[in-house]
Design an enzyme around this catalytic site. Structure first.
Site, mmCIF file in Angstrom:
data_model
loop_
_atom_site.group_PDB
_atom_site.id
_atom_site.type_symbol
_atom_site.label_atom_id
_atom_site.label_comp_id
_atom_site.label_asym_id
_atom_site.label_seq_id
_atom_site.Cartn_x
_atom_site.Cartn_y
_atom_site.Cartn_z
ATOM 1 N N HIS A 1 -2.648 7.963 6.118
ATOM 2 C CA HIS A 1 -3.112 6.751 5.487
ATOM 3 C C HIS A 1 -4.396 6.145 5.776
ATOM 4 O O HIS A 1 -5.028 5.690 5.090
ATOM 5 C CB HIS A 1 -1.911 5.692 6.107
ATOM 6 C CG HIS A 1 -1.932 4.272 5.205
ATOM 7 N ND1 HIS A 1 -1.831 4.254 3.968
ATOM 8 C CD2 HIS A 1 -2.262 3.014 5.682
ATOM 9 C CE1 HIS A 1 -1.874 2.891 3.610
ATOM 10 N NE2 HIS A 1 -2.099 2.104 4.643
ATOM 11 N N PHE B 1 1.554 -3.388 3.938
ATOM 12 C CA PHE B 1 2.097 -4.621 4.439
ATOM 13 C C PHE B 1 3.217 -4.873 4.292
ATOM 14 O O PHE B 1 4.012 -4.744 3.137
ATOM 15 C CB PHE B 1 1.031 -5.729 3.732
ATOM 16 C CG PHE B 1 -0.505 -5.855 4.227
ATOM 17 C CD1 PHE B 1 -0.866 -5.062 5.302
ATOM 18 C CD2 PHE B 1 -1.165 -6.768 3.502
ATOM 19 C CE1 PHE B 1 -2.308 -5.133 5.619
ATOM 20 C CE2 PHE B 1 -2.686 -6.710 3.924
ATOM 21 C CZ PHE B 1 -3.050 -6.033 5.196
ATOM 22 N N HIS C 1 -9.626 1.593 -0.325
ATOM 23 C CA HIS C 1 -8.389 1.640 -0.257
ATOM 24 C C HIS C 1 -7.825 1.036 -1.371
ATOM 25 O O HIS C 1 -8.168 -0.220 -1.788
ATOM 26 C CB HIS C 1 -7.798 0.640 0.841
ATOM 27 C CG HIS C 1 -6.630 0.644 1.003
ATOM 28 N ND1 HIS C 1 -5.470 1.371 0.298
ATOM 29 C CD2 HIS C 1 -5.540 0.122 2.229
ATOM 30 C CE1 HIS C 1 -4.229 1.016 0.818
ATOM 31 N NE2 HIS C 1 -4.275 0.247 1.949
ATOM 32 N N LYS D 1 -9.419 7.798 2.072
ATOM 33 C CA LYS D 1 -9.875 6.491 2.165
ATOM 34 C C LYS D 1 -11.499 6.461 2.410
ATOM 35 O O LYS D 1 -12.072 5.261 2.469
ATOM 36 C CB LYS D 1 -9.075 5.396 2.701
ATOM 37 C CG LYS D 1 -7.549 5.302 1.996
ATOM 38 C CD LYS D 1 -6.794 4.157 2.655
ATOM 39 C CE LYS D 1 -5.538 4.084 2.216
ATOM 40 N NZ LYS D 1 -4.514 5.157 2.450
ATOM 41 N N CYS E 1 0.751 -1.108 0.041
ATOM 42 C CA CYS E 1 0.064 0.135 0.049
ATOM 43 C C CYS E 1 0.962 1.212 -0.060
ATOM 44 O O CYS E 1 0.363 2.396 -0.019
ATOM 45 C CB CYS E 1 -0.875 -0.109 1.112
ATOM 46 S SG CYS E 1 -1.968 -1.508 1.377
ATOM 47 N N GLU F 1 -1.110 4.903 13.821
ATOM 48 C CA GLU F 1 -0.803 6.085 12.930
ATOM 49 C C GLU F 1 -1.033 7.591 13.758
ATOM 50 O O GLU F 1 -0.502 8.512 13.724
ATOM 51 C CB GLU F 1 -1.588 6.130 11.622
ATOM 52 C CG GLU F 1 -1.170 7.523 10.849
ATOM 53 C CD GLU F 1 -1.920 7.558 9.223
ATOM 54 O OE1 GLU F 1 -1.488 8.402 8.546
ATOM 55 O OE2 GLU F 1 -3.072 6.788 9.164
#
Length: 413
Positions: free
Chosen positions: A302, A399, A339, A334, A162, A313
């Site tokens: 994010h 990831f 996403h 998002k 991502c 975050e």
């Protein structure tokens, strides 16, 4: 070191197939999430996603070529055509060895892989398309764009889940800053809304199962979040060396001034505790930008709508900025488009750039009951907000523990 500016933007997401449509819908707080229309979800636990709508690539792309391009590359080229037109650059007038293409994709041609694998199982190896490999590999995003324009500068693809799109922009920024190119087409593209991918993400319990309320399913930093919503799309930017852009009279949206890339070295999917990797990425981007932490006015987070990601975050922002964290505007793109995986960092970079250029921030939708662990931060909610934005960050976390932060600045001589 060279200065690097943004001169062209192109985007396609579940909210629209060009920059103006996307931007207007985002400012209005609209959602592009809906029930999946592209395949039968009867046997799937998750039935929602962010799909691009009314996409007719044959209206802009060569129909013969389309048969050899996975949807990921089609979306990429669609956004690239808009970005190049927006920049007003005619590549035939310049040295093509000085113009590069660096585009990220986390998965690449997954739809092609699925279709051909079914064919392999049902009809045997002889029926597999000879174009399987070039249609499947992620680097065909940058490869085909370069082929389309005949560009011969730096050309490669970043693959970091991502964070792929953000990493692509970051390394493109560095290539120009170091004098290795004058212009680079960069960004990210992803087309992951497929039956196989949906099953995989669903079975790892990463996706929201709010099938009865698709438009409320993506709710970053809300205590009632239950996972992210998978989506497709592409975001492309034209980066140029400042003097090159000025000589050709290009319009300038913003300046790229910092890039921070770190690794968690912790877990295949979970972020490192307390978000320390994300904190270091922001810290590095700010250091390269040469500005104090207190100069940061806005962060496009994010913000995935997953438990650990949002919590850590938020912790990283509070740990890095201290009391100033309360003064920084935050939102999550998002929340409206879902996403887009490897394209997310590029799409969100475009949103960050438009926010600086227009001095306005889109709202985070569905943030109705803030998670107590994310309190003490200044989220834009309910409606768009005018704000003074000189410096802004865009965060992307992937990831595998990949963290990327881009720092943009309002352009001035």
């Amino acid at each position: 070191m060279k200065r690097v500016v943004v001169t062209g933007l192109g985007i396609i997401t579940p909210l629209g197939n060009d920059v103006p449509t996307n931007w207007n819908n985002m400012l209005q707080g609209k959602s592009g999430i809906d029930l999946i229309k592209s395949f039968d979800t009867t046997n799937h636990a998750v039935k929602i996603a962010g799909e691009v709508k009314d996409f007719h690539p044959e209206t802009k792309l060569d129909p013969k070529s389309l048969k050899r391009l996975d949807r990921c590359v089609q979306l990429c080229l669609w956004a690239t055509l808009e970005a190049v037109a927006d920049a007003g650059i005619d590549f035939e007038k310049y040295d093509k060895t000085d113009i590069g293409v660096i585009i990220g994709s986390g998965i690449g041609g997954l739809l092609t892989w699925e279709d051909e694998h079914i064919k392999f199982l049902n009809q045997g190896p002889a029926r597999v398309s000879p174009f399987l490999i070039p249609m499947m590999i992620p680097d065909m995003t940058s490869g085909y764009v370069a082929i389309h324009y005949g560009l011969k500068g730096p050309n490669y693809t970043t693959v970091s889940a991502c964070a792929s799109g953000a990493h692509a922009i970051g390394v493109a920024f560095r290539e120009i800053k170091l004098g290795n190119a004058s212009v680079i087409i960069t960004g990210g593209s992803e087309a992951p809304v497929t039956p196989f991918a949906l099953a995989g993400f669903s079975n790892m319990r990463a996706l929201s199962r709010r099938n009865d309320e698709p438009q409320k399913a993506s709710r970053p930093f809300d205590k009632d979040r239950d996972g992210f919503v998978m989506a497709e799309g592409a975001g492309i930017l034209i980066l140029e060396e400042l003097e090159f852009a000025k000589r050709r009279g290009a319009k300038i949206y913003a300046e790229v001034v910092g890039f921070g890339a770190t690794g968690d070295g912790y877990h295949i999917t979970a972020p490192s505790p307390e978000g320390e990797g994300a904190r270091r990425a922001m810290e590095r981007a700010i250091r390269e930008a040469g500005c104090p932490k207190e100069a940061i006015d806005y962060i496009n987070t994010h913000g995935t709508s997953t438990d650990l990601n949002d919590k850590f975050e938020a912790r990283a922002i509070k740990d890095l900025f201290g009391e100033h964290a309360k003064n920084i505007w935050l939102n999550s793109t998002k929340s409206m488009i879902g996403h887009t995986l490897g394209a997310a960092g590029a799409i969100e970079a475009i949103v960050t750039i438009l926010s600086i250029h227009e001095q306005i921030l889109h709202p985070s939708i569905n943030l109705e009951n803030p998670d107590p662990e994310c309190e003490g931060l200044n989220f834009v909610v309910k409606e768009a907000r005018r704000a003074k934005i000189d410096y802004a960050l865009s965060n992307s976390l992937g990831f595998g523990g990949h963290n990327s932060t881009l720092c943009f600045k309002r352009y001035s001589e």
